[in-house]
Design a protein around this motif. Structure first.
Motif, PDB file in Angstrom:
ATOM      1  N   CYS A 115      91.330  31.182  14.384  1.00 52.29           N
ATOM      2  CA  CYS A 115      90.789  30.251  13.375  1.00 52.29           C
ATOM      3  C   CYS A 115      89.394  29.752  13.701  1.00 52.29           C
ATOM      4  CB  CYS A 115      91.699  29.028  13.244  1.00 52.29           C
ATOM      5  SG  CYS A 115      93.287  29.365  12.524  1.00 52.29           S
ATOM      6  N   LEU A 116      89.066  29.647  14.997  1.00 55.98           N
ATOM      7  CA  LEU A 116      87.817  28.964  15.360  1.00 55.98           C
ATOM      8  C   LEU A 116      86.842  29.879  16.117  1.00 55.98           C
ATOM      9  CD1 LEU A 116      86.132  26.361  15.548  1.00 55.98           C
ATOM     10  CD2 LEU A 116      87.524  25.682  17.516  1.00 55.98           C
ATOM     11  N   SER A 117      87.314  30.499  17.206  1.00 54.60           N
ATOM     12  CA  SER A 117      86.387  31.319  18.000  1.00 54.60           C
ATOM     13  C   SER A 117      85.838  32.468  17.173  1.00 54.60           C
ATOM     14  CB  SER A 117      87.093  31.873  19.243  1.00 54.60           C
ATOM     15  OG  SER A 117      87.680  30.829  19.978  1.00 54.60           O
ATOM     16  N   SER A 118      86.682  33.061  16.333  1.00 52.31           N
ATOM     17  CA  SER A 118      86.204  34.184  15.509  1.00 52.31           C
ATOM     18  C   SER A 118      85.032  33.741  14.638  1.00 52.31           C
ATOM     19  CB  SER A 118      87.329  34.743  14.629  1.00 52.31           C
ATOM     20  OG  SER A 118      87.684  33.804  13.631  1.00 52.31           O
ATOM     21  N   HIS A 119      85.087  32.521  14.094  1.00 54.73           N
ATOM     22  CA  HIS A 119      83.998  32.034  13.235  1.00 54.73           C
ATOM     23  C   HIS A 119      82.701  31.925  14.045  1.00 54.73           C
ATOM     24  CE1 HIS A 119      86.560  30.155   9.791  1.00 54.73           C
ATOM     25  NE2 HIS A 119      87.220  31.154  10.365  1.00 54.73           N
ATOM     26  N   PHE A 120      82.841  31.482  15.299  1.00 49.39           N
ATOM     27  CA  PHE A 120      81.650  31.379  16.149  1.00 49.39           C
ATOM     28  C   PHE A 120      81.068  32.768  16.426  1.00 49.39           C
ATOM     29  CE2 PHE A 120      79.703  31.495  20.379  1.00 49.39           C
ATOM     30  CZ  PHE A 120      78.653  30.608  20.169  1.00 49.39           C
ATOM     31  N   PHE A 121      81.935  33.727  16.806  1.00 44.38           N
ATOM     32  CA  PHE A 121      81.435  35.065  17.179  1.00 44.38           C
ATOM     33  C   PHE A 121      80.726  35.754  16.002  1.00 44.38           C
ATOM     34  CE2 PHE A 121      85.177  35.134  20.325  1.00 44.38           C
ATOM     35  CZ  PHE A 121      84.401  34.570  21.321  1.00 44.38           C
ATOM     36  N   TRP A 122      81.327  35.657  14.805  1.00 44.97           N
ATOM     37  CA  TRP A 122      80.728  36.328  13.637  1.00 44.97           C
ATOM     38  C   TRP A 122      79.431  35.638  13.226  1.00 44.97           C
ATOM     39  CZ3 TRP A 122      82.225  40.864  11.137  1.00 44.97           C
ATOM     40  CH2 TRP A 122      83.419  41.434  11.613  1.00 44.97           C
ATOM     41  N   SER A 123      79.391  34.305  13.358  1.00 44.60           N
ATOM     42  CA  SER A 123      78.151  33.583  13.022  1.00 44.60           C
ATOM     43  C   SER A 123      77.054  33.969  14.003  1.00 44.60           C
ATOM     44  CB  SER A 123      78.383  32.067  13.085  1.00 44.60           C
ATOM     45  OG  SER A 123      79.412  31.699  12.196  1.00 44.60           O
ATOM     46  N   GLN A 124      77.407  34.038  15.271  1.00 45.00           N
ATOM     47  CA  GLN A 124      76.466  34.414  16.326  1.00 45.00           C
ATOM     48  C   GLN A 124      75.896  35.813  16.065  1.00 45.00           C
ATOM     49  OE1 GLN A 124      78.473  35.185  20.100  1.00 45.00           O
ATOM     50  NE2 GLN A 124      77.101  33.708  21.082  1.00 45.00           N
ATOM     51  N   ALA A 125      76.753  36.727  15.636  1.00 42.08           N
ATOM     52  CA  ALA A 125      76.315  38.106  15.380  1.00 42.08           C
ATOM     53  C   ALA A 125      75.454  38.198  14.122  1.00 42.08           C
ATOM     54  CB  ALA A 125      77.537  39.017  15.234  1.00 42.08           C
ATOM     55  N   ALA A 126      75.794  37.386  13.102  1.00 43.40           N
ATOM     56  CA  ALA A 126      75.126  37.528  11.794  1.00 43.40           C
ATOM     57  C   ALA A 126      73.807  36.779  11.702  1.00 43.40           C
ATOM     58  CB  ALA A 126      76.066  37.017  10.687  1.00 43.40           C
ATOM     59  N   ALA A 127      73.685  35.667  12.413  1.00 46.21           N
ATOM     60  CA  ALA A 127      72.530  34.778  12.205  1.00 46.21           C
ATOM     61  C   ALA A 127      71.177  35.463  12.432  1.00 46.21           C
ATOM     62  CB  ALA A 127      72.667  33.528  13.078  1.00 46.21           C
TER      63      ALA A 127
END
Ligand SMILES: NC(=O)c1ccc[n+]([C@@H]2O[C@H](COP(=O)([O-])OP(=O)(O)OC[C@H]3O[C@@H](n4cnc5c(N)ncnc54)[C@H](O)[C@@H]3O)[C@@H](O)[C@H]2O)c1
Length: 256
Positions: A115-127
């Protein structure tokens, strides 16, 4: 009135958990508005049926969204195929294991990871790809349980904690990425007619479905399309000055 049907024309979006439920409705709405969509999920069959509807404008990647390496590879794939990335929807989420204080260490960590870490990883990759364009949209799917509390015995303590974390992640990422033209917002759905929403409500607590209905001002579980339309708005130029916000879409179901 302006025709907004194609207001996301040629934009490139990534949607996690896109094979079913809310993620699928968002991917379909984006395709409908002219987007190209990289859809990712662990359900290969569901992804395939989504991709079949618009094969020229869809990339399907079957993978576990909790892995940072998967996020990095997916962004690379979108960039190599379409040369840009405009929108990320962090949609995967759900409860892993027991909902109460008896949850094991493994179950607690797995829920936070999904729920949470995945959102961080994808945001980090996309930004970085969005920053290169000077414009981007990150939309995180939280929950009513992240704004208020879990339903005892169903959505769960770990789930509620992780979804509350998503709201804090949203505000902090909005602050960090605003100067690069990237908005970051959260949608916090209440009760949505998906496998997850209905199974939780009906399966784990037979009385919950009726109780939620009676506590919800609008008196119904939303179809996923009513969440997807909010994602379209947040992805569009109409939401250009909205960042760090949480849009509650709970039909007036305000547990406290
Ligand atoms: N349905 C509701 O009532 C409700 C309410 C509030 C918030 N939400 C949130 O909305 C989001 C979507 O929920 P939904 O109801 O559509 O769920 P769903 O179970 O219908 O769909 C979730 C999708 O995510 C995929 N998925 C799950 N774990 C994955 C993983 N590790 N890697 C890749 N794919 C994975 C599943 O295969 C599925 O296609 C979740 O974050 C959920 O917490 C749902």
């Amino acid at each position: 009135m302006t025709d907004k049907r194609h207001m996301l024309n040629e934009h490139v979006a990534i949607v996690t958990g896109a094979a079913n439920g809310i993620g699928r409705a968002i991917a379909e709405a984006f395709l409908d508005h002219g987007c190209r969509v990289l859809a990712t999920d662990r359900d290969a069959g569901g992804l395939q049926s989504l991709a079949n509807s618009q094969p020229d404008r869809t990339i399907a990647i079957t993978a576990d969204a909790t892995k940072a390496s998967v996020a990095a590879q997916a962004v690379e794939k979108a960039l190599s195929k379409w040369g840009r990335l405009d929108i990320l929807v962090n949609n995967v989420g759900g409860l892993v294991g027991r909902p109460d204080l008896e949850a094991t260490e493994e179950q607690w960590l797995a829920t936070l990871s999904l729920c949470l870490s995945s959102h961080f990883f994808w945001s980090q990759a996309a930004a970085p790809a969005m920053a290169a364009n000077g414009r981007g949209r990150i939309i995180n799917i939280s929950s009513n349980a992240g704004r208020y509390r879990s339903n005892t015995g169903t959505s769960g303590i770990s789930y509620s904690a992780a979804k509350g974390g998503v709201l804090a992640l949203t505000r902090s990422c909005a602050n960090a990425l605003g100067p690069q033209g990237i908005t970051v917002n959260a949608i916090a759905p209440g009760s949505v007619l998906t496998e997850l929403g209905v199974a939780e409500a009906k399966g784990l607590d037979p009385d919950l479905y009726d109780r939620v209905m009676s506590e919800t001002a609008l008196g119904y579980f939303a179809p996923p399309s009513e969440i997807a339309s909010i994602a379209v708005f947040l992805a569009s130029d109409d939401a250009s000055y909205v960042t760090g916000a949480t849009l509650l879409a709970n039909g007036g179901w305000c547990t406290s």
